[in-house]
Design an enzyme around this catalytic site. Structure first.
Site, PDB file in Angstrom:
ATOM      1  CD  GLU A 105      34.215 -44.430  14.697  1.00 47.56           C
ATOM      2  OE1 GLU A 105      33.423 -43.485  14.612  1.00 47.56           O
ATOM      3  OE2 GLU A 105      33.859 -45.563  15.036  1.00 47.56           O
ATOM      4  N   GLY A 119      28.073 -40.881  16.286  1.00 49.93           N
ATOM      5  CA  GLY A 119      27.218 -41.872  16.930  1.00 49.93           C
ATOM      6  C   GLY A 119      26.126 -41.185  17.731  1.00 49.93           C
ATOM      7  CG  HIS A 130      31.704 -49.433  15.260  1.00 49.22           C
ATOM      8  ND1 HIS A 130      31.731 -49.551  16.618  1.00 49.22           N
ATOM      9  CD2 HIS A 130      31.454 -48.135  14.992  1.00 49.22           C
ATOM     10  CE1 HIS A 130      31.492 -48.366  17.162  1.00 49.22           C
ATOM     11  NE2 HIS A 130      31.311 -47.481  16.193  1.00 49.22           N
TER      12      HIS A 130
END
Ligand code: PGA
Length: 263
Positions: free
Chosen positions: A168, A237, A96
């Site tokens: 992302e 998120g 991430h």
């Protein structure tokens, strides 16, 4: 949207204590229905995985971990291993951008984590994406290429086909009403990711790997991203902490699957 199982994942990040997490799960459980072609994955803090696993309706939800260390056990104070998580979670987020940025995780460490995850029979959700600076400099593909080629270098084509990659773009994460990636921008990057898998690991791995979009996805924008050709779902998120928004996102996925399946 593709014909594979749609994956809707909620990354709760460093939010919610055990009681709050339990309440959110309770609210989601009331609203979210079972659908054979949709997998809803909740990714709470490591602390709450165990209590949530007892409360969770396994027909509706699966659990994911936000992080783990690549060694299976040993003198690594403060860490949790994939081995410890293997009976608790189906998925683990790896790479991430917040871990890359705040915890200095580089592509080599991420490669070792992906391998440890697979070794422990947990499905990795590998996150990749460029920063604003890299996009402006025309480096998006180069960045994606180096993140992906390193992270997957210890896996077989079959293992890659079983995993999940989330595109992302760092500049579109947690923008809270700010800049969003346009679906066309997301599509271009996601197509490139699949092309890269095809070039490096073959057509079967590229066809089977699930590719998600993540970056400020909410109930208003989810459908636009899920409509991207070859998009297998979304990694959410901030909006996953709001049970109205998250259950609306799941509802959009239901509606889209029904439209496809009724055709
Ligand atoms: P966001 O987070 O939806 O709050 O942008 C997505 C993520 O970081 O996975």
């Amino acid at each position: 949207m593709s014909t594979k199982r749609t994956l809707i994942a909620g990354n709760w990040k460093m939010n919610l204590n055990t009681a709050q997490a339990s309440l959110l799960l309770h609210r989601l459980q009331e609203r979210i229905k079972i659908h054979k072609n949709i997998e809803v994955v909740l990714i709470p803090s490591a602390l709450t995985l165990q209590p949530l696993s007892v409360q969770l309706d396994r027909r509706k939800f699966r659990l994911g971990a936000q992080n783990a260390y690549y060694k299976d056990d040993g003198a690594f104070t403060g860490e949790v291993s994939f081995t410890m998580l293997r009976d608790l979670v189906h998925y683990a987020v790896i790479g991430h951008s917040e871990r890359r940025l705040y915890f200095n995780e580089n592509n080599d460490l991420i490669r070792d984590k992906v391998a440890a995850c697979v070794r422990n029979e947990i499905t990795p959700i590998l996150c990749v994406g460029e920063t604003k600076h890299e996009r402006r400099a025309g480096e998006t593909k180069r960045v994606l290429h180096s993140q992906i080629s390193t992270a997957l270098s210890n896996l077989t084509a079959h293992e890659i086909g079983e995993m999940v990659i989330a595109y992302e773009p760092v500049w579109a994460i947690s923008t809270f009403g700010g800049e969003l990636a346009k679906p066309a921008q997301a599509q271009e990057a996601m197509d490139y990711i699949r092309k890269q898998i095809r070039d490096l690991h073959g057509k079967k791995a590229a066809d089977n790997v699930r590719v998600l979009y993540g970056g400020s996805v909410d109930d208003q924008t989810a459908r636009g991203y899920m409509e991207i050709l070859g998009c297998d779902g979304v990694l959410v998120g901030g909006a996953s902490l709001n049970y109205h928004k998250f259950s609306e996102i799941v509802r959009s996925a239901y509606a889209m699957r029904h439209e496809v399946e009724d055709e």
